[in-house]
Design an enzyme around this catalytic site. Structure first.
Site, PDB file in Angstrom:
ATOM      1  N   TRP A  92       0.833  -1.208   0.000  1.00  0.00           N
ATOM      2  CA  TRP A  92       0.000   0.000   0.000  1.00  0.00           C
ATOM      3  C   TRP A  92       0.862   1.250   0.000  1.00  0.00           C
ATOM      4  O   TRP A  92       0.544   2.237  -0.667  1.00  0.00           O
ATOM      5  CB  TRP A  92      -0.976  -0.002   1.167  1.00  0.00           C
ATOM      6  CG  TRP A  92      -1.939  -1.154   1.113  1.00  0.00           C
ATOM      7  CD1 TRP A  92      -2.132  -2.107   2.075  1.00  0.00           C
ATOM      8  CD2 TRP A  92      -2.831  -1.494   0.032  1.00  0.00           C
ATOM      9  NE1 TRP A  92      -3.082  -3.002   1.653  1.00  0.00           N
ATOM     10  CE2 TRP A  92      -3.525  -2.653   0.422  1.00  0.00           C
ATOM     11  CE3 TRP A  92      -3.101  -0.932  -1.212  1.00  0.00           C
ATOM     12  CZ2 TRP A  92      -4.482  -3.260  -0.398  1.00  0.00           C
ATOM     13  CZ3 TRP A  92      -4.046  -1.535  -2.031  1.00  0.00           C
ATOM     14  CH2 TRP A  92      -4.722  -2.689  -1.607  1.00  0.00           C
TER      15      TRP A  92
ATOM     16  N   ASP B 158      -1.418   6.579   6.381  1.00  0.00           N
ATOM     17  CA  ASP B 158      -2.538   5.726   5.985  1.00  0.00           C
ATOM     18  C   ASP B 158      -2.798   4.774   7.151  1.00  0.00           C
ATOM     19  O   ASP B 158      -1.972   3.916   7.454  1.00  0.00           O
ATOM     20  CB  ASP B 158      -2.149   4.946   4.711  1.00  0.00           C
ATOM     21  CG  ASP B 158      -3.184   3.892   4.312  1.00  0.00           C
ATOM     22  OD1 ASP B 158      -4.187   3.714   5.017  1.00  0.00           O
ATOM     23  OD2 ASP B 158      -2.955   3.230   3.274  1.00  0.00           O
TER      24      ASP B 158
ATOM     25  N   LYS C 244     -11.802  -1.783   6.607  1.00  0.00           N
ATOM     26  CA  LYS C 244     -11.009  -2.742   7.370  1.00  0.00           C
ATOM     27  C   LYS C 244     -11.543  -2.870   8.796  1.00  0.00           C
ATOM     28  O   LYS C 244     -11.689  -3.959   9.304  1.00  0.00           O
ATOM     29  CB  LYS C 244      -9.533  -2.323   7.392  1.00  0.00           C
ATOM     30  CG  LYS C 244      -8.929  -2.075   6.012  1.00  0.00           C
ATOM     31  CD  LYS C 244      -8.802  -3.359   5.200  1.00  0.00           C
ATOM     32  CE  LYS C 244      -8.712  -3.122   3.708  1.00  0.00           C
ATOM     33  NZ  LYS C 244      -7.505  -2.480   3.244  1.00  0.00           N
TER      34      LYS C 244
HETATM   35  C1  LIG Z   1      -7.009  -1.995   1.974  1.00  0.00           C
HETATM   36  C2  LIG Z   1      -6.022  -0.930   2.112  1.00  0.00           C
HETATM   37  C3  LIG Z   1      -5.885   0.083   1.154  1.00  0.00           C
HETATM   38  C4  LIG Z   1      -6.732   0.126  -0.101  1.00  0.00           C
HETATM   39  O1  LIG Z   1      -8.019   0.525   0.230  1.00  0.00           O
HETATM   40  P1  LIG Z   1      -9.136   0.824  -0.876  1.00  0.00           P
HETATM   41  O2  LIG Z   1     -10.238   1.404  -0.047  1.00  0.00           O
HETATM   42  O3  LIG Z   1      -9.454  -0.460  -1.521  1.00  0.00           O
HETATM   43  O4  LIG Z   1      -8.589   1.825  -1.830  1.00  0.00           O
HETATM   44  C5  LIG Z   1      -4.934   1.050   1.369  1.00  0.00           C
HETATM   45  N1  LIG Z   1      -4.163   1.057   2.470  1.00  0.00           N
HETATM   46  C6  LIG Z   1      -4.269   0.105   3.412  1.00  0.00           C
HETATM   47  C7  LIG Z   1      -3.385   0.150   4.618  1.00  0.00           C
HETATM   48  C8  LIG Z   1      -5.192  -0.913   3.269  1.00  0.00           C
HETATM   49  O5  LIG Z   1      -5.295  -1.863   4.210  1.00  0.00           O
END
Ligand SMILES: *Cc1c(COP(=O)(O)O)cnc(C)c1O
Length: 359
Positions: A101, A171, A195
């Site tokens: 990511w 993030d 998540k």
């Molecule tokens: C799942 C995830 C993403 C991607 O998320 P989307 O909503 O599918 O764009 C980005 N960063 C992390 C840490 C993730 O777990």
């Protein structure tokens, strides 16, 4: 009806209580005679849902008044672009690459400016967090970017990097609301909510007010300008109304559980059950350096692909589902988000013990 123990990395498990409440309100939200899915986002009723969600999140994370909360569509991926488009004033940013990511965000930023990879743990399949106490941070970096909890690899920054005075952008998708955070350490933090918080298709951005400006990169789409959302209180266009409503319910559930300090204690207890077993197991091994282990995502392997596949299959038949690891790590991964009860983790460990005896 029978619910399984769902160890999915995302979309992940939600509190059963929240789902039941949403089901009860599906056809008639509190006497309005319609579902939240059917009502105007400009209605008083929805405005209350949005305001309460925002206030509850503020309370939970103790977000200071000089930060704004934005509910934006498009998940975390849209933020990979929105962050550089809004914050790259010098067109320079430093990225710490601790997984897929972070790498994707880094590649996206390269489209817009000079993105530097100042540290990486790719040399060992992202199984650790690099030492970030004294990195070659660019003096003119607009921000330093991290992915705080690496969903795929199961690592977590337990200490934030030394950004040498530059703004930290994080993030937090897969550790959102799993423990208390000091928001003042960040210029911006964001997460896709699917998540640990709600249904997919929504990202929550928490941004320090002075970073919200008109001064974005040329050609920044209107929708990606933070100022547009901040000025309109997340109602610039039709937001993900139902997603916000569900997140709001999860915020209230978290408050009822005792808030983020209580969640941290519960999450530590849950993770310890699994990690302690992995550390004593003959058959199963954790893949992450101990001091960098995540409380949310726990990858493990047997070392034998066929044995891994057999385990995943038999676990599923026993009601323990979505344990297959990410294809780049192989093996298994148990995501034990806020809504996974301790009994679920105990059931998994009991099953692993039994499997170990039989194999
Ligand atoms: C799942 C995830 C993403 C991607 O998320 P989307 O909503 O599918 O764009 C980005 N960063 C992390 C840490 C993730 O777990």
């Amino acid at each position: 009806m029978s619910r399984v123990y769902n160890f999915s990395a995302g979309p992940g498990v939600l509190p059963e209580e929240v789902l039941r409440e949403a089901a009860d309100e599906m056809l008639d939200y509190r006497g309005c005679g319609m579902s939240v899915m059917e009502m105007s986002h400009r209605s008083k009723v929805f405005e209350n849902i949005l305001d309460e969600a925002e206030q509850d999140l503020k309370d939970l994370m103790q977000i200071p008044d000089n930060y704004k909360i934005l509910f934006m569509q498009g998940g975390a991926h849209v933020q990979f672009a929105a962050v550089p488009m809004n914050l790259m004033k010098n067109r320079v940013a430093d990225y710490i690459i601790t997984g897929q990511w972070a790498k994707k965000a880094f590649k996206e930023a390269q489209i817009y400016g000079k993105a530097n990879a100042v540290a990486s743990s790719e040399d060992q399949t992202f199984s650790y967090i690099p030492d970030c106490s004294d990195l070659p941070i660019s003096p003119d970096a607009d921000y330093v970017y991290i992915c705080e909890n690496n969903t795929i690899y199961g690592t977590k920054f337990h200490t934030l990097p030394n950004t040498k005075g530059r703004i930290l952008v994080s993030d937090v998708s897969s550790c959102f609301l799993s423990e208390p955070v000091d928001v003042t350490r960040y210029g911006l933090l964001y997460g896709g909510v699917q998540k640990n918080v709600g249904p997919a298709g929504l990202a929550i951005v928490i941004i320090r007010e002075d970073l919200i400006t008109e001064d974005t990169l040329p050609y920044t789409p209107t929708y990606l300008k933070y100022k547009i959302h901040a000025d309109a209180n997340s109602l610039y266009n039709t937001p993900n109304c139902y997603g916000i409503y569900m997140c709001g319910k999860v915020f209230k559930w978290l408050k009822k559980q005792g808030g983020l300090a209580a969640m941290k204690a519960r999450n530590e207890e849950k993770a310890a059950v699994l990690y302690d077993f992995l550390d004593s197991s003959r058959l199963f091994k954790g893949t992450v350096r101990k001091e960098d282990r995540s409380l949310m995502n726990v990858p493990f392997v047997t070392g034998d692909k066929e044995m891994d596949a057999k385990f995943v299959k038999e676990a599923e038949a026993a009601g323990l589902v979505n344990l297959k690891g990410h294809r780049t790590v192989g093996g298994m991964r148990a995501s034990i988000y806020n809504a996974m009860p301790l009994e679920g983790v105990k059931a998994l460990v009991e099953f692993m013990k039994k499997f170990e005896e039989e194999n």
